[in-house]
Design an enzyme around this catalytic site. Structure first.
Site, PDB file in Angstrom:
ATOM      1  N   SER A  86      55.358  49.399  23.755  1.00 54.36           N
ATOM      2  CA  SER A  86      54.587  49.116  24.963  1.00 54.36           C
ATOM      3  C   SER A  86      54.822  47.709  25.511  1.00 54.36           C
ATOM      4  CB  SER A  86      53.095  49.308  24.678  1.00 54.36           C
ATOM      5  OG  SER A  86      52.705  48.543  23.573  1.00 54.36           O
ATOM      6  N   THR A 211      53.872  43.248  29.027  1.00 54.18           N
ATOM      7  CA  THR A 211      53.836  44.705  28.877  1.00 54.18           C
ATOM      8  C   THR A 211      55.049  45.375  29.516  1.00 54.18           C
ATOM      9  OG1 THR A 211      52.396  46.628  29.235  1.00 54.18           O
ATOM     10  CG2 THR A 211      52.604  45.101  31.063  1.00 54.18           C
ATOM     11  N   ARG A 221      56.809  50.548  40.150  1.00 45.77           N
ATOM     12  CA  ARG A 221      55.359  50.371  39.933  1.00 45.77           C
ATOM     13  C   ARG A 221      55.103  49.079  39.150  1.00 45.77           C
ATOM     14  NH1 ARG A 221      51.740  49.729  35.325  1.00 45.77           N
ATOM     15  NH2 ARG A 221      49.735  50.597  35.888  1.00 45.77           N
ATOM     16  N   VAL A 222      54.151  48.311  39.637  1.00 46.46           N
ATOM     17  CA  VAL A 222      53.714  47.092  38.951  1.00 46.46           C
ATOM     18  C   VAL A 222      52.249  47.277  38.596  1.00 46.46           C
ATOM     19  CG1 VAL A 222      53.236  44.635  39.313  1.00 46.46           C
ATOM     20  CG2 VAL A 222      55.410  45.604  40.084  1.00 46.46           C
ATOM     21  N   GLY A 223      51.867  46.896  37.393  1.00 46.37           N
ATOM     22  CA  GLY A 223      50.483  47.060  36.961  1.00 46.37           C
ATOM     23  C   GLY A 223      49.664  45.798  37.136  1.00 46.37           C
ATOM     24  N   ASP A 224      48.569  45.744  36.415  1.00 44.90           N
ATOM     25  CA  ASP A 224      47.652  44.608  36.516  1.00 44.90           C
ATOM     26  C   ASP A 224      48.146  43.376  35.767  1.00 44.90           C
ATOM     27  OD1 ASP A 224      47.297  46.233  34.152  1.00 44.90           O
ATOM     28  OD2 ASP A 224      45.580  44.980  33.653  1.00 44.90           O
ATOM     29  N   THR A 244      43.667  45.568  29.341  1.00 46.51           N
ATOM     30  CA  THR A 244      44.660  46.570  28.983  1.00 46.51           C
ATOM     31  C   THR A 244      44.159  47.928  29.452  1.00 46.51           C
ATOM     32  OG1 THR A 244      45.957  47.517  27.171  1.00 46.51           O
ATOM     33  CG2 THR A 244      43.687  46.904  26.666  1.00 46.51           C
ATOM     34  N   GLY A 247      46.228  50.031  34.666  1.00 47.74           N
ATOM     35  CA  GLY A 247      46.216  48.825  35.482  1.00 47.74           C
ATOM     36  C   GLY A 247      45.647  49.027  36.863  1.00 47.74           C
TER      37      GLY A 247
HETATM   38  N1  ASP Z   1      47.603  47.509  31.936  1.00 48.79           N
HETATM   39  C1  ASP Z   1      48.982  47.924  31.766  1.00 48.79           C
HETATM   40  C2  ASP Z   1      49.495  48.484  33.037  1.00 48.79           C
HETATM   41  O1  ASP Z   1      48.785  49.190  33.718  1.00 48.79           O
HETATM   42  C3  ASP Z   1      49.145  48.935  30.716  1.00 48.79           C
HETATM   43  C4  ASP Z   1      48.570  48.582  29.384  1.00 48.79           C
HETATM   44  O2  ASP Z   1      47.633  47.902  29.224  1.00 48.79           O
HETATM   45  O3  ASP Z   1      49.124  48.981  28.433  1.00 48.79           O
HETATM   46  O4  ASP Z   1      50.648  48.273  33.334  1.00 48.79           O
END
Ligand code: ASP
Length: 335
Positions: A86, A211, A221-224, A244, A247
């Site tokens: 991950s 991550t 795609r970009v997360g938080d 986590t 996101g």
């Molecule tokens: N928060 C992360 C995302 O959405 C994923 C994760 O926490 O594992 O990219």
């Protein structure tokens, strides 16, 4: 995320028996923390991989390194572990089979750096740090971030391990994406960022978050995690938080900033993370299908953790112990 039994087997096999954590539930932690008079230094990080990351961060502090060095080098451990699916090397690929990484870092001076949609670099956290330390910007993305990394001496590497490739091929056969992936029965799978927060013995605070994001995400795609205020926020006057889980839900509520603002307004870290989870629950209609977890620390070294669903855990390194703790959650039972 590897489960707890596999994690302990892996650590034992590596001969690192001292790293096998005590595992306790969050209820016992409150009593433990309330009995402490001196809570700093403290290092807290998300999921099983936090144990080894905390250990590395603590070593940096013990050797006189800065709080920013500590959080950066702490998260190097899962970033370079090919078995960790991950984060960094060996991370879950997107649905086109590419490993794309997000990372952010903040220091006690309020400075911040981040990268998103970065490919081929094992330590995105260090590229984020370089953005923070050596550019007038906060965030670089995609090809520009890669170019910046290469110019500054980072080396390109294939991050798609055979195991991650096998996982991707299996996903191609079974995953639907219409328009969201169908992970509702596995809310703690397909992701698991490491977010690591630390307060040194002077009360200075830093945080790092890195991550591969959601496995099988749409390309681009970009997360938080690289969004300052969403996946990570540090305010040296108050405390820090990191997130986590899915996101998108954290971004819609600017979760980590919210946690720090709750602490600024007088809440304890535990009260603050619980309020931030409740905000998601009140604002995001389908929240029950997905996991989000927050951890937080304040300047005094008090900590908090909370998630939507059971299954979230975190590593707490404080007062000579480095322990893995099962977080409490809003919903006690997984649906
Ligand atoms: N928060 C992360 C995302 O959405 C994923 C994760 O926490 O594992 O990219």
């Amino acid at each position: 995320m590897i489960n707890r039994r596999k994690f302990i087997e892996k650590v034992a096999a590596a001969g690192a028996l001292s790293l096998i954590p005590n595992i306790i539930s969050a209820r016992n932690v409150t009593a433990l923390q309330q009995s402490e008079t001196n809570n700093i230094p403290v290092i807290i990080s998300t999921w099983n991989h936090g144990i080894e990351a905390n250990e590395a961060a603590l070593n940096v502090l013990k050797q006189g390194g800065s709080i920013v060095d500590a959080v950066e080098q702490g998260v190097w451990v899962p970033e370079s572990d090919p078995e960790n699916m991950s984060v960094g090397l060996g991370g879950f690929p997107d649905r086109d089979g590419h490993v794309t990484l997000d990372a952010s870092i903040m220091g006690p001076d309020g400075n911040a750096g981040s990268v998103c949609f970065l490919e081929h670099i094992v330590h995105p956290i260090s590229v984020a740090r370089l953005v923070m330390d050596s550019t007038p910007h906060v965030m670089l993305s995609g090809e520009g971030a890669l170019q910046f990394a290469l110019v500054n001496g980072f080396e390109m590497q294939n991050l798609l391990t055979p195991e991650a490739k096998k996982w991707w091929k299996e996903e191609l056969n079974k995953s639907k994406y219409n328009p969201k992936p169908n992970w509702e029965n596995e809310p703690n799978e397909h992701h698991d960022t490491i977010g690591l927060l630390a307060v040194d013995s002077n009360g200075d605070i830093a945080g790092a978050c890195t991550t591969s994001g959601l496995g099988f995400k749409m390309r681009g795609r970009v997360g938080d995690s690289p969004i300052i205020g969403a996946g990570l926020f540090v305010d040296n006057d108050v405390g820090a938080a990191t997130a986590t889980g899915l996101g998108e839900m954290v971004m819609k509520t600017l979760g980590s900033f919210l946690v720090v603002e709750f602490m600024r307004n007088g809440k304890t870290p535990q009260q603050a993370v619980e309020e931030a989870i409740k905000r998601i629950i009140n604002k995001v209609p389908d929240h029950k299908k997905y996991q989000v977890g927050f951890i937080a620390v304040n300047k005094q070294g008090q900590t908090g953790a909370f998630s939507i669903l059971p299954g979230f855990n975190y590593a707490l390194c404080q007062n000579g112990q480095n322990i893995l703790i099962d977080s409490n959650s809003y919903y006690p039972q997984q649906r």
